[in-house]
Scaffold this motif. Structure first.
Motif, PDB file in Angstrom:
ATOM      1  N   PRO C  39     -48.841  -8.158   5.594  1.00  0.00           N
ATOM      2  CA  PRO C  39     -47.437  -7.829   6.141  1.00  0.00           C
ATOM      3  C   PRO C  39     -47.193  -6.429   6.760  1.00  0.00           C
ATOM      4  O   PRO C  39     -46.188  -6.433   7.410  1.00  0.00           O
ATOM      5  N   LEU C  40     -48.145  -5.830   7.012  1.00  0.00           N
ATOM      6  CA  LEU C  40     -47.889  -4.380   7.546  1.00  0.00           C
ATOM      7  C   LEU C  40     -47.970  -4.338   8.999  1.00  0.00           C
ATOM      8  O   LEU C  40     -48.713  -5.289   9.525  1.00  0.00           O
ATOM      9  N   ALA C  41     -47.396  -3.519   9.661  1.00  0.00           N
ATOM     10  CA  ALA C  41     -47.523  -3.314  10.844  1.00  0.00           C
ATOM     11  C   ALA C  41     -48.500  -2.176  11.103  1.00  0.00           C
ATOM     12  O   ALA C  41     -48.787  -1.516  10.150  1.00  0.00           O
ATOM     13  N   VAL C  42     -49.012  -2.033  12.158  1.00  0.00           N
ATOM     14  CA  VAL C  42     -50.173  -0.786  12.311  1.00  0.00           C
ATOM     15  C   VAL C  42     -49.800   0.403  12.039  1.00  0.00           C
ATOM     16  O   VAL C  42     -50.275   1.247  11.380  1.00  0.00           O
ATOM     17  N   ASP C  43     -48.451   0.356  12.511  1.00  0.00           N
ATOM     18  CA  ASP C  43     -47.747   1.654  12.281  1.00  0.00           C
ATOM     19  C   ASP C  43     -47.788   2.192  10.906  1.00  0.00           C
ATOM     20  O   ASP C  43     -47.602   3.549  10.694  1.00  0.00           O
ATOM     21  N   ASP C  44     -47.769   1.340   9.865  1.00  0.00           N
ATOM     22  CA  ASP C  44     -47.495   1.497   8.479  1.00  0.00           C
ATOM     23  C   ASP C  44     -48.793   2.019   7.805  1.00  0.00           C
ATOM     24  O   ASP C  44     -48.630   2.743   6.779  1.00  0.00           O
ATOM     25  N   LYS C  57     -54.391   2.213   4.919  1.00  0.00           N
ATOM     26  CA  LYS C  57     -55.825   2.348   5.506  1.00  0.00           C
ATOM     27  C   LYS C  57     -56.848   2.907   4.668  1.00  0.00           C
ATOM     28  O   LYS C  57     -58.104   2.295   4.673  1.00  0.00           O
ATOM     29  N   ALA C 177     -38.441  -3.351   4.133  1.00  0.00           N
ATOM     30  CA  ALA C 177     -39.157  -4.172   3.014  1.00  0.00           C
ATOM     31  C   ALA C 177     -40.538  -4.365   3.520  1.00  0.00           C
ATOM     32  O   ALA C 177     -41.132  -4.354   4.630  1.00  0.00           O
TER      33      ALA C 177
ATOM     34  N   VAL D  42     -51.977   2.860  18.637  1.00  0.00           N
ATOM     35  CA  VAL D  42     -50.845   2.697  17.839  1.00  0.00           C
ATOM     36  C   VAL D  42     -50.977   3.664  16.459  1.00  0.00           C
ATOM     37  O   VAL D  42     -49.891   4.344  16.262  1.00  0.00           O
ATOM     38  N   LYS D  57     -44.580   9.275  18.799  1.00  0.00           N
ATOM     39  CA  LYS D  57     -43.207   8.342  18.926  1.00  0.00           C
ATOM     40  C   LYS D  57     -42.127   8.794  18.894  1.00  0.00           C
ATOM     41  O   LYS D  57     -40.934   8.490  19.345  1.00  0.00           O
ATOM     42  N   SER D 110     -42.779   5.439   9.840  1.00  0.00           N
ATOM     43  CA  SER D 110     -43.590   4.229  10.424  1.00  0.00           C
ATOM     44  C   SER D 110     -42.681   3.335  11.155  1.00  0.00           C
ATOM     45  O   SER D 110     -43.176   2.843  12.090  1.00  0.00           O
ATOM     46  N   ARG D 111     -41.484   3.278  10.571  1.00  0.00           N
ATOM     47  CA  ARG D 111     -40.411   2.582  11.363  1.00  0.00           C
ATOM     48  C   ARG D 111     -39.488   3.314  11.970  1.00  0.00           C
ATOM     49  O   ARG D 111     -38.735   4.195  11.348  1.00  0.00           O
ATOM     50  N   THR D 113     -41.129   0.950  14.671  1.00  0.00           N
ATOM     51  CA  THR D 113     -42.460   0.867  15.278  1.00  0.00           C
ATOM     52  C   THR D 113     -42.575   1.341  16.710  1.00  0.00           C
ATOM     53  O   THR D 113     -41.759   1.417  17.194  1.00  0.00           O
TER      54      THR D 113
END
Lengths: 430, 430, 430, 430
Positions: C39-44, C57, C177, D42, D57, D110-111, D113
């Motif tokens: 569920p994670l974005a790479v950003d997270d 990571k 979330a 990213v 960002k 992180s958001r 993104t």
């Protein structure tokens, strides 16, 4: 440190009268320090309530160290040091002399005791008296210059002694007075509230060579000034209260960014030493707690507060060149230490309050004058290495010895510092 | 704080002899504190070289505050407090009494002066003597119990007085002695180095109700122990030196992770107070600097160091139940304060060093015994609220009053603390 | 780390079926970690919002490092490391392996990228599959034991992955979330609120040798317990709210001294993740902000808060031996990760909530069981060196994999930690 | 912020060509930012390795916020904000706009993104294009002035983007390159090492009104200068190495006291990004690690180091008025961003290196010019509130856009800052 009362004067053969005069100056400076210590309990001498202040005992020892290090060790044949470890303990910041006991820990030195520090003083005083009497002629000019510097140094520490003991006592919830018997400046007044105008043009500032001056007061040099005006007296507690009540401490609009940050972190709501009890403002003084007198100059504000107040008041702080240009011909007169208040007083009619009462923050950062060179050796560390990050203050305060101040005198502190007797005067462009 | 010498005894009518005995106990405790202060210069009383220690003056005032707060205010009709602000200044940690002056700033209180603190002591002593003489019968049991507690409390602070002044003087590069006249434990020895074996089974530990004990020493309860052995004496400086020389302070293998982190951050290389000069180890004592005596018990190590040493030595620390089980029938005898060394001594032949010399770190974290309840009211804060994050130490030290220690006594400090007179004894599974 | 499912089983010749089973276990554990990351974005993946948590990571790389370091390097002939610098970057705390990149700076490693970390995982997975297929018989027992340990280790990090990402997302004002699609435990309930009684006596606790266990769960040993009772379910949000509303966070009376200090310094007013908006309490969950459900077990409280609540409620926390004694025969069943809520749920009728929902703080500090010895070598650092300053938690939580928990399992955290899924159950003396 | 290309020009009716020109300027600035982001993964966009730097960002979002806040919200009827929380998240320091997300925590967002930030940019770009096309004539002058300012602001953040990403990547032990394909300035050279002489007298400095300038570049005013000389090129790595090898970092004699303290606390031994491997110096660049080229200008030194070097070299730093006086007629030409090195280069024959390569620390603290007034409203916070504690730097660097720099441009940083592309040029009294 170049001593300008200097080369010529001291390079002549030193007549006995000159030696005697210097011995008297020395003794006067030394006794004055001891007189300031008199109201203290032994318990008080070791206090260090923040890293920036020093214990009373340390001031008494360090000034003695100065004479021992810069006069007795190099010039007094056969001099026996009082205690070799004092070289380390009481060195303030002279790297070329050697390492230093960490400043923030000065309050942890219960030994030497107060009694031993006074013995140290007596030991050095005796040796210095002998040096002044016996010093060979070729060394006399340098010795005389250094003794003069040592006396000026002692006077600076007399001011710090009072400034620091005020802070050190203030943190005690019992709020003990340094001297409960100080006179109160009940006098009303406030003085003229107008402006003193000065047309622009080329001016000359810096010490002109007559009498002693610190190296940082020169070289004398020309500056180009715009038209401007300085307020005819200092900003008062009453005026500053209006700033507080207008939300001055809640509104970042008037503040420099660094100042606002510090004010928030430290929770500033008023000048240092002010406390509000049952809706009434009181302030801690060397005589203990007193009601705020609205006629008195505001004191114990940081540069940031002074600057914010000035902006709120539609004005600005003077530069040091603007200040000196207007003051250089004024007589050195005012509420200085000898007036005995040890607290700022309301302006009398006609007094511009140039000297005494409170050190005046200027808009000038502390920097070398064009062509400035610090002297060689450890004494070159006296002033020069501090020429960054600090702001210049002018005019002396109610705890400055009267003989110590002059129009070219440059004091300097960090913009967040509040424990000095520091206030402000407004300036405006014209 | 439940006082176990207690209910029965004190609930009888108090005969004059009982009152007199308690008055004597009180006076003895109070005079002992003052005797410890005697070697100090006035300059020394205010020192606080880290937040964990208190100034000598503060100990003298706080123990007085204890009697004023818990005896005179509630029980002495018409008692006039010496100074109402002392309630705030000298409250250590009793939230139910009120707010407290911040502990890390105790060293900033030059007032009350030493002289005033002694006046405070005299004021309270006089009122307490009167209370002991006059207290109405119905209140006597509670009063007697609290006076007893106050005397025990005073004794605890006598130990802290010595522990803290040692630390406070140690940071001064002059390394002044508290008492240069202390005898040296020149005696050789070291004692038996074997093991004392104990078969496992159910044992009973905790105070058995005879004489005074602190609330944290009970309830007495049964525990189930494995077979184990304790070393027949304390670990010595010589043994600890072998650990140092084997790289004990450079190798994380033997250390708890938290201990290794602290050791790195603080740069630990040896026990507190050790310094290496020209390749030879010296240690700071209450008599000043001395060479390290390899026969003496190692002292001023943290729990982390004690634990790492034990692991390196192929052993472990004892649990507090293991310790108490073996010691509970031993006589209270050893190098305690009254022996006059104020420093650990080599073990004499036949001495297990259970009591005195150094507090022994145990492997037990400080926790309530089953069924423990702190007493109601502010005195319930005496011990109970500290039952987390600390480790138990047993046996008393060379600065513990002889009448103050017993086999059920539980001392407790944080695992990184080193300024107590703390050492260790090894244990092993069997 | 001693692996108890052990010596016998793995020392036999490894039949192909055993190798295949272990390969499946390995693959299952590894795929589960990757599924959690989905569920994670790479950003997270790089977020580290406090030193105690790790980036997503980092968890994915460190668990891979574990297999590379403890299996592939020692046992796989000709193994090419993916990147030699990873030995330093992804070593958590194994001093015997080598130095470690500082933990508080893990969030500053944008490289390797997420993509590269997944390549690292694939590289190690391929080599490990080959190792499991080819490993020579003599090495098989040790390899099998270590692979098993590595899978358990991976499961521990799966729980930390969820715990940490919750914290890392929570500091973002957007309150994103992790998975907005998580089911809500709308179910009412609360369960029986009575007590489960247990008579005192000698009990045996610790892992009994069947199946895997960590070294810190043994040796199995006898303990002597008093009569006691444990609550029949966990403390709920509703009950905890009563504590808050009764001034629990404003009154030091119920708190351990260390806990009160932390609570004041950090400004605690409620459990972590609770926020009051317009007078209504909400809490941040892995599904985003939700209203506080009074039937749910209270979660994200520190040991200090759990202990203060228990005292306020006239009870106490259980010891770990009390807990294990009652639970050891209960089936491992409850709201664990596989139930899919990733959030504590109200107790169903009849459920004692022993397993899952929240980790239960105990009154026991984390210490070695009698006779405990950590294994030799770097893997001995797995558990043993943390046995000080932490408190034991029992029972697993809603983010613990179902196959990972058992009654002898000892989790441990510092008493101030709140970001784990930690709650409490009451205990009482009988 | 007063925009000097200004009132006259923009108050005329805006012809379509003017609107088109501004739209092009806007698009150019915006695309340039995005081009700089192109080499990043990213994973890299969120890095914030110290509080003073911002994530890549954040720069992309904040510059967009600037246009949204100061153009679209006040001037674009019916504008829908992209996300109302961005007002808080991406406000840098404009108190009059509202509260700000804490700067040291920008790396924890992180958001939104990266993808969402680019959507935000597109959303604002579209609305701004429409505004430029449709804005009613009466508002045009103010809109045009603000769009110009926004473009300049975007360019400033482009420079910070590169400066910050260099720092953010440098802390990773993998030392990843931002762009491994950057050309190396292999070119030898070094240029003339003589002095450029300037006789004293009255000069005029400050922006002269042609083209855009920031408010802090004015008012233009007269200054009185002494005779002086500036070095004909920048100080090189080779020259600075001689300072290092002469013990420059071990000898307090050359240092300002504040600088020496910082250097000791931070363990400075060389410029930022220098590392010694096997006795050879290397430095981290935007292209990764490279050997130190002795011909290149020294870069990434603090004011303190620049000042100490100058004193050691028997010279001093120029004042900003000395610098501007000599440079104001020079063409803006040099190793600026467009040259493509993104790293300082050796001086070519004949080049004085006034512009580009490295920002030149001056001896001037950042203060308002005589008569300076910040503009009203939130945009008045752009420059004015930072005029304390910082030093002026001049000339731009190898990461400054060529169109962004001019002789009156005043950059400012704290004297301890080293992560800017900052170096120095010597000056001497004559």
């Amino acid at each position: 440190m170049t001593i300008r009362r200097g080369a010529t004067q001291f390079s002549e053969t030193a007549p006995a009268s000159l030696r005697a005069r210097l011995a008297t100056e020395y003794a006067t400076a030394r006794r004055a320090s001891e007189a300031l210590a008199q109201p203290l309990a032994v318990d008080d001498y070791g206090l260090q309530a923040m890293p920036e202040v020093s214990p009373a005992k340390w001031h008494l020892a360090h000034t003695t160290w100065f004479f021992e290090t810069f006069l007795l060790k190099p010039y007094r044949t056969g001099y026996q040091v009082f205690n070799p470890q004092f070289e380390y303990l009481f060195n303030s910041y002279y790297n070329q002399v050697g390492a230093q006991f960490p400043r923030p820990r000065r309050g942890l030195l219960s030994r030497p005791t107060v009694e031993e520090v006074f013995q140290y003083r007596a030991h050095v005083d005796a040796a210095l008296a002998a040096l002044l009497a016996d010093a060979p002629e070729p060394q006399w000019p340098e010795i005389a210059a250094r003794v003069t510097l040592g006396c000026q140094h002692e006077e600076q520490h007399q001011e710090l002694f009072l400034t620091d003991i005020k802070y050190n006592l203030s943190v005690n919830p019992l709020q003990p007075a340094y001297r409960a018997d100080l006179p109160s400046s009940a006098r009303d007044g406030g003085g003229a509230s107008g402006w003193i105008e000065q047309p622009g043009g080329i001016q000359e500032i810096g010490h002109d060579g007559a009498g002693f001056a610190f190296d940082n007061e020169g070289p004398r040099h020309r500056v180009l000034l715009p038209d401007y005006a300085l307020a005819a007296r200092l900003v008062t507690n009453g005026e500053y209260l209006a700033f507080i009540e207008a939300g001055g401490y809640r509104n970042p609009e008037f503040w420099l960014a660094d100042g606002w940050r510090v004010a928030q972190e430290c929770g500033w709501q008023a000048p240092l030493y002010w406390q509000q009890v049952d809706g009434r403002w009181r302030l801690f003084t060397l005589a203990g707690l007193r009601p705020v007198n609205e006629q008195e100059p505001v004191c114990h504000v940081s540069f940031y507060e002074a600057d914010a107040y000035a902006r709120w008041a539609g004005a600005r702080l003077p530069t040091e060149t603007e200040w000196e240009t207007l003051v250089r011909r004024a007589a050195v007169r005012g509420n200085l230490r000898e007036s005995g208040y040890l607290h700022p007083c309301p302006a009398r009619d006609g007094s511009a309050q140039w000297f005494g009462d409170v050190w005046e923050w200027t808009a000038s950062s502390y920097a070398p004058y064009p062509g400035y060179r610090p002297p060689a050796g450890a004494l070159g560390e006296y002033n020069g290495k501090f020429m960054v990050n600090q702001m210049v203050l002018r005019g002396g305060s109610c705890v400055t010895p009267a003989g110590h101040i002059r129009s070219s005198y440059r004091n300097f502190f960090y913009p967040a510092d509040r424990w000095q007797f520091s206030g402000l005067r407004l300036a405006q462009d014209r």
